[in-house]
Design an enzyme around this catalytic site. Sequence first.
Site, PDB file in Angstrom:
ATOM      1  CB  SER A 157      45.523  65.243  75.062  1.00 41.97           C
ATOM      2  OG  SER A 157      45.667  65.105  73.828  1.00 41.97           O
ATOM      3  CG  HIS A 162      48.327  63.321  79.846  1.00 39.17           C
ATOM      4  ND1 HIS A 162      48.348  62.117  79.520  1.00 39.17           N
ATOM      5  CD2 HIS A 162      47.297  63.875  79.614  1.00 39.17           C
ATOM      6  CE1 HIS A 162      47.253  61.894  78.805  1.00 39.17           C
ATOM      7  NE2 HIS A 162      46.743  62.629  78.940  1.00 39.17           N
ATOM      8  CD  GLU A 212      49.427  58.489  77.174  1.00 39.18           C
ATOM      9  OE1 GLU A 212      49.419  57.349  76.825  1.00 39.18           O
ATOM     10  OE2 GLU A 212      48.283  59.245  77.382  1.00 39.18           O
ATOM     11  CD  GLU A 245      47.095  58.819  80.864  1.00 34.37           C
ATOM     12  OE1 GLU A 245      47.879  58.340  80.271  1.00 34.37           O
ATOM     13  OE2 GLU A 245      46.222  59.341  80.085  1.00 34.37           O
ATOM     14  CG  ASP A 247      49.272  59.477  73.193  1.00 34.07           C
ATOM     15  OD1 ASP A 247      49.475  60.043  72.144  1.00 34.07           O
ATOM     16  OD2 ASP A 247      48.421  59.496  73.931  1.00 34.07           O
ATOM     17  CG  ASP A 272      43.334  59.425  70.884  1.00 31.22           C
ATOM     18  OD1 ASP A 272      42.176  59.255  70.865  1.00 31.22           O
ATOM     19  OD2 ASP A 272      44.004  59.747  72.056  1.00 31.22           O
ATOM     20  CE  LYS A 328      42.248  57.992  74.533  1.00 33.19           C
ATOM     21  NZ  LYS A 328      42.638  59.436  74.370  1.00 33.19           N
ATOM     22  CB  SER A 371      42.738  54.003  75.378  1.00 28.79           C
ATOM     23  OG  SER A 371      43.479  54.970  76.156  1.00 28.79           O
ATOM     24  NE  ARG A 419      40.165  60.262  76.849  1.00 29.53           N
ATOM     25  CZ  ARG A 419      39.564  60.992  75.846  1.00 29.53           C
ATOM     26  NH1 ARG A 419      38.418  60.731  75.358  1.00 29.53           N
ATOM     27  NH2 ARG A 419      40.255  62.094  75.583  1.00 29.53           N
ATOM     28  CB  SER A 420      44.330  62.188  81.437  1.00 28.92           C
ATOM     29  OG  SER A 420      43.419  63.096  80.617  1.00 28.92           O
ATOM     30  CE  LYS A 440      46.537  55.844  75.499  1.00 26.04           C
ATOM     31  NZ  LYS A 440      47.093  56.851  74.879  1.00 26.04           N
TER      32      LYS A 440
END
Length: 458
Positions: A59, A175, A184, A227, A261, A341, A366, A393, A395-396, A417
């Site tokens: 995402s 995800h 999330e 995740e 999220d 984000d 990020k 954070s 990432r996936s 996270k």
Amino acid sequence: MLSNTIRRSVASASNKRFMSAITGVQGREIIDSRGNPTVEVDITTSQGTFTASVPSGASTGAYEACELRDGGSRYMGKGVLQAVENVNTVLKDTVMGMDAADQRAIDDAMIAADGTPNKNNVGANAILGISLAASKAGASAAGVPLWKHYANLAGNPNPDVLPVPCFNVINGGEHAGNKLAFQEFFIIPTGAETFSESMAIGCEVFHNLKQVIKKKFGGDATLIGDEGGFAPPCDVESGLDMLMEASEKAGHLDKITVGLDVASSEFKVAGKDAYDLDFKTTGADKDTSMTLSGDEMIAFYKSIIDKYPIVTIEDPFDQDDWENWSKIVAAVGKDVQIVGDDLTVTNPIKIQQAIEEKSANCLLLKVNQIGSISESIDAVKLSKQNGWGVMTSHRSGETEDSYIADLAVGLCTGQIKTGAPCRGERTAKYNQLLRIEAVLGGAAKYPGMGFRTPSWMG
């Protein structure tokens, strides 16, 4: 591939030799946690070889720095051989001989070599690989742990705050393959006394949640998403209900809060003030009643905030829907953290706009959204100086590299996270934080409910 003219135009490294002078740069293509290629870089100095790898999101915000992919059929177009080539040629030529301890000079030189606002020529993934590996070499040169080195780079005099973990234990959105729109659902052990206790709480709730989901939906529903969280066939409120039930069964209901999220840019209806919460369904089975206006989304958020102990909501609206972002901050921002984000993409220009428009009150950090350690530090300092929270954070699409744990401590972000307490690329970060806590010993601080305003303000 960059032309020889561009390559010749980059700033040459200083002839001065440093103890930590970069003597070698080697990029390669490796595989991330989603089975896609990513960039890994070795930096060599007289003190050894230092390796870092670059994460990738599913995402992704429209304004993130350019992640260079090869296209074509190899790896379904996701190869990074061109980015690796750029590491091994133009960027290597740029940083060879430079002092690995001078992070800002290295990052600035690479940005100049690229020559575009969004790192389109060489790729943010190429630049970041070198930036991260150089930071590890710089820490070694200084004789300090990586978290301490990041603190020194940022001017944080007391890097002793462990972050509160936001465990993503239910996955939806991009995800997971379920129908859940929100991406999330976090369990946040804000009532813990130490980081170690927060890990125990998170793991115990996670295991109890598995049993709750299995009882409600069967064993297949306990399969995990990108995740590490579960991906049950639930809606938003039933998902939150299960978090509460699992927390109670674990004996930690009084020690947890929850977060979301939403990743709403993924289901914004183009050209309309509308959000399709049933965006994964097509055809006759689609539920049109689940398409909500901006005001209806705010009313929904307020209703679940009243019902559940929600303390943080990320990306409640689309990355270009500034009006509704400002509305929700005005409506709930005093008590609830509103995290940018896709809105802010770790970019100081976007962060400044959000500050001026009062459109968020927390940065999601990020590093691959902006593409270098130095720019990431700038983003954190700008956010802190304006009273925002900062959530570090993953990432996936992750690797086993645990640098974000060190970044969270070094920059005193107060919150992190990095997925569920499951899957090695996620637990690598949590385990590094446990190691840092052990090194700090009695000096380690855990902010708990103060996660939005840890002591160092940058």
